[in-house]
Write an enzyme that holds these catalytic residues in place. Sequence first.
Site, PDB file in Angstrom:
ATOM      1  N   ASP A 241     -20.998  12.246 -13.969  1.00 51.42           N
ATOM      2  CA  ASP A 241     -22.423  11.967 -13.730  1.00 51.42           C
ATOM      3  C   ASP A 241     -22.631  11.089 -12.497  1.00 51.42           C
ATOM      4  OD1 ASP A 241     -21.383   9.593 -14.677  1.00 51.42           O
ATOM      5  OD2 ASP A 241     -22.692   9.456 -16.432  1.00 51.42           O
TER       6      ASP A 241
ATOM      7  N   CYS B 125       0.830  -1.213   0.000  1.00 52.17           N
ATOM      8  CA  CYS B 125       0.000   0.000   0.000  1.00 52.17           C
ATOM      9  C   CYS B 125       0.859   1.257   0.000  1.00 52.17           C
ATOM     10  CB  CYS B 125      -0.904   0.034   1.231  1.00 52.17           C
ATOM     11  SG  CYS B 125      -1.990  -1.371   1.396  1.00 52.17           S
TER      12      CYS B 125
END
Length: 223
Positions: free
Chosen positions: A137, A47
């Site tokens: 959107d 990570c």
Amino acid sequence: PMPGLNLGDVVPNFSAETTNGTIQFHDWIGTQWAVLFSHPADYTPVCTTELGTVAKLDAEFKKRNCKTIALSCNDVTSHAGWIADIKATQKVPDVPFPIIADPKRELAVGWGMVDPDEKDAAGMAMTCRAVFVIGPDKKLKLQILYPASTGRNFSEVLRVLDSLQLTANHSVATPADWVDGDSCMVLPSLSDSDAKAKFPKGFETVACPSGKEYLRITPQPNK
């Protein structure tokens, strides 16, 4: 796959604590594109390299009008301490995107990010390496799920972002291994006469043994 969330669905609008304060997700996205990527845990090796890589690519995401945001099942205090390690070890001046705190795993479960095979010290399931690309959107455009053991290729995330943005505005699809600037495929739904009108640069129809004329190649229309 995520429970109840498919490509084209409006993504959940949630409120969350992050390293940049509280956000309301849809408001935070605004009129831009967004990439949400989850991580198994803070202070873990893979990570750390991933967040460092996204920090280094910040200008590339900005060029594509795309915001980035990470998520891990730790609290904001933990995230803040981890950021110091990321900056030092990955040699980045800053981690310029928020990291969402999801200590109760509510978002991880709701978005289908949980990896049942990976457990933390307390025996709780950890998040997998999920990537969600969300359009202005607020609809889900793409998702990729990686296991905890496999770090992501963020050049691929930029590549698919280029493809999604191109194909949202032009009647083309991008072939295997396409990168920005390469030729594209004319959509099968367009007739030859429509394609001639739509693509002033023209297109080439590849002859197939079947005799079917479905392989039509045109230069990238916005280049």
